[in-house]
Every structure is written in structure tokens, then in C-alpha cells.
Motif scaffolding. Structure first.
Motif, PDB file in Angstrom:
ATOM      1  N   MET A 159      -4.859   6.903   3.790  1.00 53.09           N
ATOM      2  CA  MET A 159      -3.487   6.977   3.227  1.00 53.09           C
ATOM      3  C   MET A 159      -4.080   8.534   2.370  1.00 53.09           C
ATOM      4  SD  MET A 159      -1.618   3.721   1.845  1.00 53.09           S
ATOM      5  CE  MET A 159      -3.148   3.084   0.952  1.00 53.09           C
ATOM      6  N   PRO A 160      -3.215   9.313   2.357  1.00 49.82           N
ATOM      7  CA  PRO A 160      -3.465  10.631   1.626  1.00 49.82           C
ATOM      8  C   PRO A 160      -3.329  10.122   0.170  1.00 49.82           C
ATOM      9  CG  PRO A 160      -1.610  11.128   3.017  1.00 49.82           C
ATOM     10  CD  PRO A 160      -1.938   9.483   3.323  1.00 49.82           C
ATOM     11  N   THR A 161      -4.041  10.961  -0.650  1.00 51.74           N
ATOM     12  CA  THR A 161      -4.212  10.783  -2.100  1.00 51.74           C
ATOM     13  C   THR A 161      -3.052  11.007  -2.757  1.00 51.74           C
ATOM     14  OG1 THR A 161      -6.472  11.674  -1.857  1.00 51.74           O
ATOM     15  CG2 THR A 161      -5.851  11.358  -3.977  1.00 51.74           C
TER      16      THR A 161
ATOM     17  N   LEU B 184       0.853  -1.219  -0.098  1.00 48.15           N
ATOM     18  CA  LEU B 184       0.063   0.138   0.030  1.00 48.15           C
ATOM     19  C   LEU B 184       0.934   1.159   0.012  1.00 48.15           C
ATOM     20  CD1 LEU B 184      -2.588  -1.339   2.802  1.00 48.15           C
ATOM     21  CD2 LEU B 184      -2.932  -1.418   0.430  1.00 48.15           C
ATOM     22  N   MET B 185       0.442   2.149  -0.871  1.00 46.55           N
ATOM     23  CA  MET B 185       0.988   3.471  -0.800  1.00 46.55           C
ATOM     24  C   MET B 185      -0.049   4.605  -1.618  1.00 46.55           C
ATOM     25  SD  MET B 185       4.247   2.977  -3.550  1.00 46.55           S
ATOM     26  CE  MET B 185       4.839   4.819  -3.429  1.00 46.55           C
ATOM     27  N   PRO B 186       0.226   5.800  -1.329  1.00 42.05           N
ATOM     28  CA  PRO B 186      -0.586   6.639  -2.152  1.00 42.05           C
ATOM     29  C   PRO B 186      -0.221   6.440  -3.651  1.00 42.05           C
ATOM     30  CG  PRO B 186       0.467   7.814  -0.290  1.00 42.05           C
ATOM     31  CD  PRO B 186       1.094   6.624  -0.297  1.00 42.05           C
ATOM     32  N   SER B 187      -1.405   6.913  -4.363  1.00 46.75           N
ATOM     33  CA  SER B 187      -1.355   6.657  -5.948  1.00 46.75           C
ATOM     34  C   SER B 187      -0.418   7.561  -6.609  1.00 46.75           C
ATOM     35  CB  SER B 187      -2.789   7.277  -6.429  1.00 46.75           C
ATOM     36  OG  SER B 187      -2.979   8.297  -6.136  1.00 46.75           O
ATOM     37  N   VAL B 188      -0.174   8.665  -5.951  1.00 47.67           N
ATOM     38  CA  VAL B 188       0.978   9.705  -6.424  1.00 47.67           C
ATOM     39  C   VAL B 188       1.969  10.229  -5.254  1.00 47.67           C
ATOM     40  CG1 VAL B 188       1.370  11.548  -7.904  1.00 47.67           C
ATOM     41  CG2 VAL B 188      -0.605  10.457  -8.261  1.00 47.67           C
TER      42      VAL B 188
ATOM     43  N   THR C  60       8.056  10.924  10.345  1.00 47.54           N
ATOM     44  CA  THR C  60       7.362  10.150  10.703  1.00 47.54           C
ATOM     45  C   THR C  60       6.640   9.355   9.627  1.00 47.54           C
ATOM     46  OG1 THR C  60       5.533  11.636   9.970  1.00 47.54           O
ATOM     47  CG2 THR C  60       6.338  11.729  12.426  1.00 47.54           C
ATOM     48  N   GLY C  61       6.750   9.627   8.191  1.00 46.14           N
ATOM     49  CA  GLY C  61       6.388   9.045   7.009  1.00 46.14           C
ATOM     50  C   GLY C  61       4.751   9.118   7.114  1.00 46.14           C
ATOM     51  N   SER C  62       4.161   9.855   7.810  1.00 45.91           N
ATOM     52  CA  SER C  62       2.996  10.052   7.980  1.00 45.91           C
ATOM     53  C   SER C  62       2.079  10.370   6.509  1.00 45.91           C
ATOM     54  CB  SER C  62       2.266  10.944   9.004  1.00 45.91           C
ATOM     55  OG  SER C  62       0.929  10.894   9.415  1.00 45.91           O
ATOM     56  N   GLU C  63       2.840  11.062   5.726  1.00 43.13           N
ATOM     57  CA  GLU C  63       2.310  11.938   4.642  1.00 43.13           C
ATOM     58  C   GLU C  63       1.866  10.527   3.551  1.00 43.13           C
ATOM     59  OE1 GLU C  63       6.603  11.197   3.681  1.00 43.13           O
ATOM     60  OE2 GLU C  63       5.357  11.771   5.341  1.00 43.13           O
ATOM     61  N   LEU C  64       2.441   9.388   3.919  1.00 40.79           N
ATOM     62  CA  LEU C  64       2.011   8.308   2.765  1.00 40.79           C
ATOM     63  C   LEU C  64       1.655   7.003   3.500  1.00 40.79           C
ATOM     64  CD1 LEU C  64       4.877   6.870   2.937  1.00 40.79           C
ATOM     65  CD2 LEU C  64       5.641   8.299   1.543  1.00 40.79           C
TER      66      LEU C  64
ATOM     67  N   PRO D  52     -14.768   6.225   2.773  1.00 40.27           N
ATOM     68  CA  PRO D  52     -13.505   6.811   2.534  1.00 40.27           C
ATOM     69  C   PRO D  52     -13.201   8.199   3.076  1.00 40.27           C
ATOM     70  CG  PRO D  52     -14.996   7.020   0.743  1.00 40.27           C
ATOM     71  CD  PRO D  52     -15.581   6.070   1.776  1.00 40.27           C
ATOM     72  N   LEU D  53     -12.242   8.675   3.310  1.00 41.17           N
ATOM     73  CA  LEU D  53     -11.876  10.189   3.683  1.00 41.17           C
ATOM     74  C   LEU D  53     -12.034  11.211   2.535  1.00 41.17           C
ATOM     75  CD1 LEU D  53     -10.748   8.735   6.143  1.00 41.17           C
ATOM     76  CD2 LEU D  53      -8.915  10.295   6.370  1.00 41.17           C
ATOM     77  N   PRO D  54     -12.237  12.549   2.933  1.00 43.08           N
ATOM     78  CA  PRO D  54     -12.090  13.386   1.941  1.00 43.08           C
ATOM     79  C   PRO D  54     -10.927  13.486   1.096  1.00 43.08           C
ATOM     80  CG  PRO D  54     -12.960  14.640   3.799  1.00 43.08           C
ATOM     81  CD  PRO D  54     -12.406  13.244   4.140  1.00 43.08           C
ATOM     82  N   THR D  55     -10.615  13.907  -0.117  1.00 44.54           N
ATOM     83  CA  THR D  55      -9.666  13.966  -0.853  1.00 44.54           C
ATOM     84  C   THR D  55      -8.393  14.698   0.046  1.00 44.54           C
ATOM     85  OG1 THR D  55     -10.439  14.240  -2.939  1.00 44.54           O
ATOM     86  CG2 THR D  55      -8.228  15.003  -2.832  1.00 44.54           C
ATOM     87  N   LEU D  56      -7.204  14.178   0.149  1.00 40.02           N
ATOM     88  CA  LEU D  56      -6.274  14.520   1.186  1.00 40.02           C
ATOM     89  C   LEU D  56      -4.810  14.680   0.484  1.00 40.02           C
ATOM     90  CD1 LEU D  56      -5.004  15.176   3.840  1.00 40.02           C
ATOM     91  CD2 LEU D  56      -5.057  12.663   4.517  1.00 40.02           C
ATOM     92  N   LEU D  57      -4.422  15.935   0.484  1.00 39.41           N
ATOM     93  CA  LEU D  57      -2.805  16.007  -0.052  1.00 39.41           C
ATOM     94  C   LEU D  57      -2.120  16.561   0.950  1.00 39.41           C
ATOM     95  CD1 LEU D  57      -5.206  17.402  -2.159  1.00 39.41           C
ATOM     96  CD2 LEU D  57      -3.310  18.088  -3.539  1.00 39.41           C
TER      97      LEU D  57
END
Length: 389
Positions: free
Chosen positions: A172-174, A8-12, A145-149, A132-137
Motif C-alpha cells: 500500500m502506498p504511503t 486497510l488503506m494508506p495512512s493519508v 483501478t484504485g491501485s493508488e490505495l 517494507p517497500l520504500p516510501t511510495l507516493l
């Protein structure tokens, strides 16, 4: 080691100097009409800082925004309640988090409240979210932390002083943005704390019971990068090469633990952070040598690999002696970047150890630790970390 696994990881994931400039066009591509920017007051007020650059990119793309600047370390339930209230009041439709792990966790927690229910504590554990959460950038500003992904959201209940973890692929953020230039002004103490967090997040997945061949490679490369660059980044925060390597290491470690999970260091560090409101990276660094000494007998060959990745010469040594060099190297790195030796430095109290041990064994990170401990053994690990010289 798993031979059948998902990854698993964000799409972009944007990486490199200047990628922050892409956020406006990416938000427009994702049809964000009015994002809520979630950050802290320090970053919000920084001239030409990451918030200012994000706003400039959004403005150029013609996207209005609202700012919530109430993020604090070890984000609390009241932080995400305030952010979600502002989100609704401003008729926002998406989230942009700017900062380190606290900002990203606040954003994830806000998204959970908005789409899954008002009592966030009910989602503690693994894969309990249904919507699902709202779109998250996620715009990352620390190599930590790595929390951005990742799929992890860590929130503190301010009433009980307990941290809980919500683990779900829906967290996971978008999109993530890792721009090393945004990290040039991070102070040495924070650089050390976040860097040691990334270090622990590369070590624990490598010995995790959920490890796999992909995460193994990510862990070892992250460890090599941190061993090479963290000291330089602490000594000279404007060294772009060191910052770039630390950002790369943080991403690799984040991807690794997002899929292979962590262990007792994080399970115990969450108790220290929640109980004493201490920096997460410092809590992890303080516990690392003690916990890994305990774990060593479970997978000594893995610790030999860790020693090699940290540059130790293991030629001619027995497996046990070579493995112990990994523990020595962990202590040396922590010493070099100014981490204290004992959890006394963050105000830990022995009378809390029984309670913290009980909660550590319930933490979602405990189940993938390579050596299983009793509650009394966890109490002893806290005590050993307290007595460390």
C-alpha cells in the motif's frame, strides 16, 4: 458477511481539485531525499500535466528527483527491472508513481524488487512479502483501478503471457493523491475502460464472501456515483463535476476491494489481459455480465441491491426478476460507453480457454467469488463471453 475484520488503506489520502500541489511538502515531511518518479512517456511530455506539476512541487520543496518514463500498459517484469536499476544508479530513496494502475503497479513491483528479492514471481499470492517497500507516493490520473490505495500489485510475465497478483499490506502506498483536475484530458475510450474497471471493483466486493458492513456502503455509493457520472465523463471529459464524482467512486471502490476482495471477473480478466495484452478495464467490462449471471443464484438479494443502486425500479418484482435487472443494467452501462459485447474484440481465441480457466482458478481473486466453479464451468464462461452478441 464478516463481523470481525481489519480495514486497510494508506495512512493519508488527499482528494480534490489542486491536491497535487501538496506532494512536495508531503515528500519533505516523509524525508524523501531523492525520489524516483515512475510514469509513462505521454504524461512525462504533457505540458502542465501531472508530471510537470509534481516536478514543480518537488522543486519548490527543494527535492531533487529522477524520472523513469518506461511504464507501459499491463506492466511487465522488464519494466520493473529497468526502474529498479535506475533507482539504484541514481541513489534514490523513495518512489513517486504518476498515472493509472500501470504506473502504480510498476512502482509497487519496483519497490518489491528493491527490498524483497530479484525474482518477483516468487511473491505471487497473498502476504508473501517480508520487508517494507520504500516510501511510495501515488499520484492518480485515472478513475479506474484504485491501485493508488490498494495492497494489490499486478505484473505480467512477458515470457509466459501470464499475469500474477502480489497481495500484501506492504504494497500500500504511503500517501495517495486523487486530483480530479488531472483527469480532464483522459480520452473517452480510456475514461470508459477505467470507469468500467471501477464499476466492476464496486460490484465484486459487494457479493464477495469477504464483504463487511463498511465495504458494503462503499460499494453501493460507488455504484450510484458511476451510474450517475460515467456516461457524462465519457461524453464530456472536461465536466469537472463528473470527473470529481468518478474519482470519488474510484476511491470508494478501491477501498472496498482492498478489504473485501474481488471475484471471477478479475480472475478471468487477468488471463485475457496477460494473454492478449488487452486493457484491463475492457477485459473486466466484457466479462462482467456473463460472470454475474453465473453468480446470481448464490446471492440474489445482493443483486436486487445492485439493481436499486443502478436506478432500476424493482417494485412489485420477485427477487429473481429484480436481481436480473442488475445484469441488464450492467450491460446497458457498458453499451452506453462503447464497450464491445464479445471478447472476440480483444482477440480472444477458444483454443486458449482451457489454459486460461486453469490459471483463473489459481488467481488470488478467485477465492472470494460467491459461487464456486469447476474449471470446465470457467471455460464455459469464457465461451459465453466469446459468443455474446
Amino acid at each position: 458477511m464478516k463481523t470481525n475484520f481489519d480495514f486497510l488503506m494508506p495512512s493519508v489520502n488527499f482528494f480534490g481539485a489542486g491536491v497535487i500541489q501538496k506532494i512536495g511538502e508531503r515528500a519533505k515531511m516523509l524525508k524523501c531525499q531523492h525520489p524516483l518518479i515512475i510514469t509513462d512517456q505521454f504524461l512525462e511530455k504533457m505540458p502542465q500535466g501531472p508530471v510537470a506539476q509534481t516536478i514543480a512541487s518537488l522543486t519548490a520543496a527543494g527535492i531533487p528527483y529522477t524520472v523513469y518514463d518506461g511504464v507501459e500498459p499491463n506492466p511487465k517484469i522488464h519494466n520493473i527491472q529497468a526502474a529498479s536499476k535506475l533507482y539504484r544508479a541514481a541513489s534514490c530513496d523513495s518512489l513517486i508513481t504518476i498515472g493509472g494502475g500501470s504506473a502504480h503497479d510498476t512502482g509497487k513491483g519496483t519497490g518489491i524488487l528493491l527490498t524483497n528479492g530479484s525474482d518477483i514471481s516468487q511473491f505471487a499470492g497473498i502476504e508473501k512479502l517480508t520487508n517494507p517497500l520504500p516510501t511510495l507516493l501515488a499520484v492518480n490520473t485515472t478513475a479506474g483501478t484504485g491501485s493508488e490505495l490498494t495492497r494489490h500489485c499486478v505484473i505480467t510475465n512477458e515470457a509466459t503471457h501470464l499475469k500474477f497478483v502480489i497481495v500484501s499490506w506492504r504494497n500500500m502506498p504511503t500517501v495517495s493523491f486523487n486530483d480530479p483536475l488531472l483527469m480532464l484530458d483522459v480520452p473517452p475510450r480510456m475514461t470508459a475502460a477505467t470507469g468500467m474497471d471501477a464499476f466492476v471493483q464496486a460490484i465484486e466486493p459487494y457479493i464477495s464472501t469477504n464483504r463487511n458492513p463498511i465495504t458494503d456502503g462503499q460499494c453501493l455509493q460507488a455504484i450510484k456515483l458511476i451510474e450517475h457520472s460515467l456516461r457524462t465523463a465519457v461524453a464530456d471529459g472536461h465536466n469537472v463535476q463528473a470527473r470529481t464524482e468518478m474519482a470519488e467512486a474510484e476511491m470508494l471502490a478501491g477501498m472496498a476491494f482492498n478489504n473485501a476482495d474481488l471475484g471471477y471477473v478479475h480472475a478471468m480478466a487477468h488471463q485475457l489481459g496477460g494473454q492478449y495484452d488487452a486493457p484491463h478495464g475492457v477485459c473486466c467490462a466484457l466479462l462482467l455480465p456473463t460472470v454475474e449471471e453465473f453468480n446470481l443464484i448464490a446471492c440474489p438479494e445482493r443483486f436486487v441491491d445492485l439493481a436499486k443502486a443502478m436506478g432500476e425500479n424493482v417494485a412489485g418484482l420477485s427477487t429473481r426478476d429484480a436481481a436480473e435487472l442488475a445484469i441488464k443494467a450492467m450491460r446497458q452501462l457498458a453499451d452506453d460507453v462503447g464497450i464491445p459485447h464479445s471478447i472476440q474484440a480483444i482477440g480472444a481465441k477458444p483454443e486458449d480457454f482451457e489454459m486460461m480457466a486453469t490459471n483463473a482458478l489459481k488467481d488470488g481473486n478467485a477465492f472470494s467469488n460467491p459461487r464456486k466453479a469447476t474449471r470446465q464451468q470457467i471455460v464455459q464462461l469464457f465461451q459465453n463471453a466469446y459468443d455474446a452478441k
